[in-house]
Design an enzyme around this catalytic site. Sequence first.
Site, PDB file in Angstrom:
ATOM      1  CE  LYS A  83      -4.431  -1.645   1.627  1.00  0.00           C
ATOM      2  NZ  LYS A  83      -5.542  -1.465   2.583  1.00  0.00           N
ATOM      3  CE  LYS A 129      -7.177 -10.122  -3.229  1.00  0.00           C
ATOM      4  NZ  LYS A 129      -6.990  -9.702  -1.856  1.00  0.00           N
ATOM      5  CE  LYS A 187     -11.768  -1.204  -4.446  1.00  0.00           C
ATOM      6  NZ  LYS A 187     -11.382   0.104  -4.161  1.00  0.00           N
TER       7      LYS A 187
END
Length: 332
Positions: free
Chosen positions: A115, A197, A200
Site C-alpha cells: 500500500k 488476484k 476492483k
Amino acid sequence: MENKKIVLSGIQPTGTPTLGNYVGAVRNWALLQKEDTFCCYCVADLHAITVRQNPTELRKFRYNMAALLLAAGIDPERSIVFMQSHVPEHTQLSWVLNCNTYMGELSRMTQFKDKSAKHEDNINAGLFTYPVLMAADILLYQTDLVPVGHDQKQHLELARDIAIRFNNAFGETFKVPEGFIPGTGGRIMSLQEPEKKMSKSDPNPNGFVAIMDDPAVIRNKFKRAVTDCDGEIRYDLQNKPGVSNLLAIYSIFTGKSMDETVNDFKGSGYGALKTTVADAVVEELMPIQQRFREISADKEYVAKVLSDGAEAARRMARKTVSKAYHKTGFDK
Ligand code: TRP
C-alpha cells in the site's frame, strides 16, 4: 452464548465489492452462522481511511456494505452486524495494543509495503498501524475464529503475537484466536490475468465481476475470460491458471468437489465451461442483488440493525477494554 465459538471478521467498505470479496469473505461469513457459533461482523470503516476517502462516498459505501452483508444472508437475529466506528472500544484498545507492538513487526507487513508503494503521497501513520487496529477488532471479542482471506494471514498472525505478548506481560487478558482461511475459496483470480488476484482496482473492468453487475455483464465478462490454447479442461494452477480459476469458481458456487467439477466438463469446450460457470454465478447473485435493492431502500431497518449491532458489540467489547485497562494500570 457461553459454549458457542465466537467468530469475528471485518470487511472494508469498498464501493465495488467483487466476486473475490464475496467468495473470500461475505459468503463464508453467512455459512459460519451455525448452532455452535456466535458471529460478529463489522464494516471496517476506520480501516478505510488509511487511504484517502471522499466523505460523501465513504458514507454511502459503508451503508451499502452493511446492506450487502444482510442481503447475502447474514442474519441479525443470530449474528451482530455493526460499523467499526460505532464502537469506540476499537480505538480505545488499539492505543494500548499500539504500545505493545514493535515498529519492526509492523515494518514487515507485506500489505503495508504494497500500500505504501501504491499511495506514495499518503504514507500515513494509520496505514502503518492498521494491523494493530485489526488486532483490536479481533481481541476485543475474545474471538475463537477469524475467517480471513490469504492476504490477511500475516495480520492475523500479528494479532495472535500481540495477544500472547500482552497475556505474558500482564496476565491472561485475551483469547488467542485461530484463523480460518478457506481452501480454494480464499482466492478468486482476475478473469483477464489469472495469475493475479481479482481486484476492483483492475484497470480492465473485464478482469473482475462486481457483485452488483448486471447478469448480462457478468455473462459477458466470463465469455471474455482468458484461458489458454491447449483446449483441455483440467485443474492445473501452474500451467492453466485461467481454466483452473473458472473451475474453482464453479466448484465453490455449486458446492461440488474439484473431481466432480472436472468430470462435469468432460468433453466440453471452453465456451461451454464459461457459460456454465457464468450461469452458476448469476443464479446465486441475482437473489442477493434483489434483496440488496430491498434492504438498502429501507433506511430505517438498516439503521436499526446497525444500532442494535453496535449496542451488542459494545456490551462485549467493554468487558475486554476494562480488563486490558485494569491490567495496564488504568483504574477508575
Ligand atoms: N483488514 C481486513 C481486510 O482488508 C478487514 C478487517 C478489518 C478484518 N478488521 C478485521 C478482517 C478483523 C478480520 C478481522 O480484508
